[in-house]
Design a protein around this motif. Structure first.
Motif, mmCIF file in Angstrom:
data_model
loop_
_atom_site.group_PDB
_atom_site.id
_atom_site.type_symbol
_atom_site.label_atom_id
_atom_site.label_comp_id
_atom_site.label_asym_id
_atom_site.label_seq_id
_atom_site.Cartn_x
_atom_site.Cartn_y
_atom_site.Cartn_z
ATOM 1 N N SER A 163 -5.665 -30.409 2.481
ATOM 2 C CA SER A 163 -4.471 -30.289 1.573
ATOM 3 C C SER A 163 -4.022 -31.917 1.528
ATOM 4 O O SER A 163 -3.596 -32.319 2.581
ATOM 5 C CB SER A 163 -3.806 -29.173 2.014
ATOM 6 N N GLY A 164 -3.606 -32.342 0.407
ATOM 7 C CA GLY A 164 -2.903 -33.723 0.623
ATOM 8 C C GLY A 164 -3.629 -34.863 0.314
ATOM 9 O O GLY A 164 -3.172 -35.955 0.274
ATOM 10 N N CYS A 165 -5.174 -34.648 0.474
ATOM 11 C CA CYS A 165 -5.770 -35.832 0.529
ATOM 12 C C CYS A 165 -6.043 -36.540 -0.806
ATOM 13 O O CYS A 165 -6.695 -37.653 -1.029
ATOM 14 C CB CYS A 165 -7.168 -35.395 1.038
ATOM 15 N N GLY A 166 -5.466 -35.970 -1.849
ATOM 16 C CA GLY A 166 -5.506 -36.554 -3.181
ATOM 17 C C GLY A 166 -6.649 -36.243 -3.854
ATOM 18 O O GLY A 166 -6.846 -36.812 -5.233
ATOM 19 N N LYS A 167 -7.198 -34.975 -3.656
ATOM 20 C CA LYS A 167 -8.043 -34.308 -4.776
ATOM 21 C C LYS A 167 -7.502 -33.885 -6.050
ATOM 22 O O LYS A 167 -8.278 -34.308 -7.239
ATOM 23 C CB LYS A 167 -8.782 -33.020 -4.213
ATOM 24 N N SER A 168 -6.661 -33.216 -6.006
ATOM 25 C CA SER A 168 -5.946 -32.863 -7.572
ATOM 26 C C SER A 168 -5.599 -34.285 -8.024
ATOM 27 O O SER A 168 -5.609 -34.155 -9.396
ATOM 28 C CB SER A 168 -4.624 -32.085 -7.009
ATOM 29 N N THR A 169 -4.912 -35.025 -7.505
ATOM 30 C CA THR A 169 -4.568 -36.207 -8.067
ATOM 31 C C THR A 169 -5.804 -36.952 -8.758
ATOM 32 O O THR A 169 -5.656 -37.320 -9.909
ATOM 33 C CB THR A 169 -3.777 -37.286 -7.258
ATOM 34 N N THR A 170 -6.854 -37.017 -8.093
ATOM 35 C CA THR A 170 -8.059 -37.448 -8.626
ATOM 36 C C THR A 170 -8.466 -36.774 -9.998
ATOM 37 O O THR A 170 -8.834 -37.345 -10.981
ATOM 38 C CB THR A 170 -9.210 -37.570 -7.733
#
Ligand SMILES: Nc1ncnc2c1ncn2[C@@H]1O[C@H](COP(=O)(O)OP(=O)(O)O)[C@@H](O)[C@H]1O
Ligand SMILES: [Mg+2]
Lengths: 278, 408
Positions: free
Chosen positions: B39-46
């Motif tokens: 969680s928080g590694c930037g998946k959704s952002t990507t």
């Protein structure tokens, strides 16, 4: 946990007590309005009118002033409500959705205005409106009504907008909606309960206002009913206009009740349920 | 359908947070690719950058050859399934699924037909005129999928679409998503933090950490040759065991005893820049009850007391507590934090997955065997997998260069 019979009847009695407490003065008003004006001094203390009459109602509607004031009240309250709700909706949407510098300050200021004692603004407003030739006009009341109802509207509506999952708007965008389409077809229908709630609150505020109406008007060109009531006189100088005032009070209470009942059906709680999760 | 290319795509949020750093990724037409990471590694952002819901700070995004950095989501022709499903609560299932078509001004008859086709595939026909609030979680999830598939977009983006379902339904829906994607052949980017989903669904998996892509590869590549400690610890369940070790006399000395080096390990250790201790990684499934191993089979055995024994029917998990320090690096700590307390404890522990015929008893001593060829060596300094860099680790071709040894 199911309520026991004793608990249920306990609640029932408590509810009845509260309702009686709230409705007693209303009933008193209604009762007064149906009493024969000449007898009110003697008959005034009784719970039911000894003799029912519509004389008070006929009396006030014969007065041109009252009818004028009623038209003013309706017109000014409706216009103020429509404009204030439209502006509050847009402002609240921006506050709930956008991050911009000074957002906290804006909400704080809005609340501050709502808390500001209105009486302290009456004298300056009087001077300003005289200067701007707004004194004793409809806009002369609509503008201060909007000023004081907008903060409340923005506050209530932004709470509603915050409840609408942001994902819905993103989903609408992904489905091919322009921002305007997303707002009109997805966000606005979901915000309707909030918009109606706000409309009711603002309408009641405008409708009931006495302070601004008495201070910023001088004739029935713009004087609203709550202020006009103060100018009622009896049929003769020996008579107090109690019956007429009661009848007028009943007349101006009716629209509010209709307004609330009409919109209340639209305030369906939990309209957004089912949007998210499982 | 289209190819999606991320070329040095970077996201810096207005508050300064660097959520995604220089991601280079080419997603082939029709490919099913998974973004996975804690969680928080930037998946959704990507994913949101591909969707157009977030601006791209730096780099270039191309869909089907066109640069789309500045295109609005509606002009990218991409459908998205949200973790929350994001169904429109005031519309029926039919209206929800038809909404993208209605916005595209498709005529009513066609909308009706397409919605009914999709409903058929997703087994939603009976629920078309109900509101989302009257549906179960699984049904809502399928409506969300339906809304995405009705308009045959260039690509599907899915952000943890199954994470709100209960475990059983999740497995069921996983299969359905996979089948649907194969059938439609639409390029799909799927975000999850669940490594099982990542391993079972994707053609290729992208492992991310702190906004940086750690490794891109097929599930098998990630499992067999993780590039670093983070990928090694993240992929596989239960996770790989990590033990600190020193290199002495052509052997790795760790809490399991002395593990002789093979050629591959020697090459790996020579190639590394630094000196000093290393971290040894061994997957639970690479252990076996020594009693069940043919004595001709070379390997290392160690004795330990079985602390906890969990029988899953098809497998038995035996947990041992090891003496000595545990391996600690930033990567391992992050993994432990991410997976919660259960696996955090496992850092101290050795987890082994044994054949169900094992005679192991809780509280009793057990002799455990493993093949040194399966040992992966990591550099504690930067977390790199030294063995992956020098050669493929595979079972079977090792017997020639390992000498069977028994440590007691
Ligand atoms: N709107 C935002 N503003 C600032 N930082 C954000 C925002 N959204 C996400 N972040 C940060 O960016 C990082 C990546 O977030 P996200 O892409 O949501 O992670 P994931 O989906 O992998 O859990 C996190 O550190 C998060 O705190
Ligand atoms: Mg996420």
């Amino acid at each position: 946990m199911a309520a026991t019979g004793a608990q249920k009847s306990g609640w029932g009695i408590a509810n009845l007590a509260v309702i009686a407490w709230a409705l007693f003065p209303v009933w008193w008003l209604v009762s007064l309005s149906f009493k024969v004006p000449a007898n009110i001094a003697t008959d005034g203390g009784s719970f039911w009118p000894t003799q029912w009459t519509l004389e008070n109602y006929r009396g006030i509607f014969k007065l041109g002033e009252f009818v004028h004031a009623l038209v003013n009240s309706i017109g000014i309250a409706v216009i103020s409500t429509v404009i204030a709700v439209a502006l509050a909706t847009m402002a609240a949407y921006a506050i709930a959705r956008l991050r911009f510098p000074g957002k906290g300050l804006l909400i704080g200021m809005a609340l501050l205005i709502a808390m500001f004692p209105q009486i302290s603004l009456v004298s300056p407003l009087f001077s300003i409106e005289r200067g701007l030739h707004l004194f004793n006009t409809w806009p002369g009341l609509i503008i201060p009504y909007m000023t004081f109802s907008l903060p409340l509207g923005i506050y209530v509506l932004s709470a509603f907008f915050r409840e609408i999952p942001w994902d819905l708007e993103k989903a609408a965008k992904m489905d091919g909606a322009t921002p305007a389409q997303a707002f009109r077809q997805v966000i606005a229908p979901l915000a309707m309960p909030g918009i109606f709630t706000t409309a009711i609150l603002i309408f009641i505020f405008c409708w009931n206002d006495f302070l601004f109406s008495i201070s910023l008007t001088s004739t029935t060109a713009s004087r609203t009913v709550p202020a006009e009531l103060g100018f009622f006189t009896g049929l003769s100088s020996f008579q107090t206009p109690t019956g007429a005032i009661a009848a007028a009070a009943v007349v101006i209470t009716v629209p509010i009740i209709i307004f609330v009942l009409f919109f209340q059906r639209r305030i369906v709680a939990g309209l957004t349920s089912g949007a998210v999760k499982g | 359908m289209a190819e999606i290319v991320l070329d040095g795509v970077t996201k810096r949020y207005p508050d300064g947070a660097l959520a995604v750093q220089a991601v280079d990724l080419t997603i082939a037409d029709g490919e099913f690719i998974i973004l996975v990471g804690p969680s928080g590694c930037g998946k959704s952002t990507t994913l949101n950058m591909i969707a157009g819901l977030e601006d791209i700070t730096d780099g270039e995004l191309r869909i089907g050859g066109d640069v789309v950095n500045n295109k609005a989501p509606k002009d990218r022709d991409i459908a998205m399934v949200f973790q929350s499903y994001a169904l429109y609560p005031h519309m029926t299932v039919r209206e929800n699924m038809g909404f993208p078509l209605k916005l595209a001004k498709v005529d009513k008859a066609t909308i009706r037909q397409k919605v009914e086709e999709a409903a058929e595939v997703l087994e939603l026909t009976a629920h078309l005129d109900r509101k989302p609030s009257n549906l179960s979680g699984g049904q809502r999830q399928r409506v969300a999928m339906g809304r995405a598939i009705v308009r045959s977009p260039k690509a599907f983006l899915m952000d943890e679409p199954l994470s709100n379902l209960d475990a059983k339904l999740r497995v069921q829906m996983r299969t359905q998503v996979s089948r649907l994607q194969r059938r439609l052949g639409t390029t799909t980017v799927y975000v999850t933090h669940d490594q099982t989903e990542a391993m079972t669904l994707g053609d290729r998996v992208v492992v991310m950490r702190g906004g940086i892509v750690q490794q891109v590869g097929t599930p098998k590549e990630l499992y067999d040759t993780p590039r670093n400690l983070f990928v090694a610890g993240f992929i596989g369940s239960p996770s790989m065991n990590f033990l600190p070790a020193t290199v002495e006399n052509d052997a790795l000395i760790c809490a399991l005893g002395s593990i002789p080096l093979d050629d591959n390990h020697r090459r790996a250790l020579q190639a590394r820049s630094g000196e000093g201790p290393v971290i040894v990684g061994l997957r639970p499934e690479h252990f076996e009850d020594a009693a069940l191993i043919d004595s001709s089979h070379p390997g290392v055995t160690f004795d330990g007391t079985v602390e906890v024994l969990e029988s899953m029917g098809s497998d038995v998990f035996a947990y041992f507590t090891l003496e000595g320090e545990r391996a600690t690096t930033a990567e391992l700590e992050e993994l432990a934090r991410d997976s919660g307390s259960v696996d955090a404890a496992a850092v101290d522990q050795l987890v082994t997955r044994l054949d169900p015929n094992t005679g192991a008893r809780e509280g009793e001593s057990l002799s455990v065997w493993f093949d040194p060829a399966n040992v992966q060596i990591f550099d504690p300094q930067n977390g790199d997998n030294l063995t992956a860099a020098s050669a493929q680790v595979s079972t079977g071709q090792h017997a020639a260069d390992t000498t069977g040894r028994t440590e007691d």
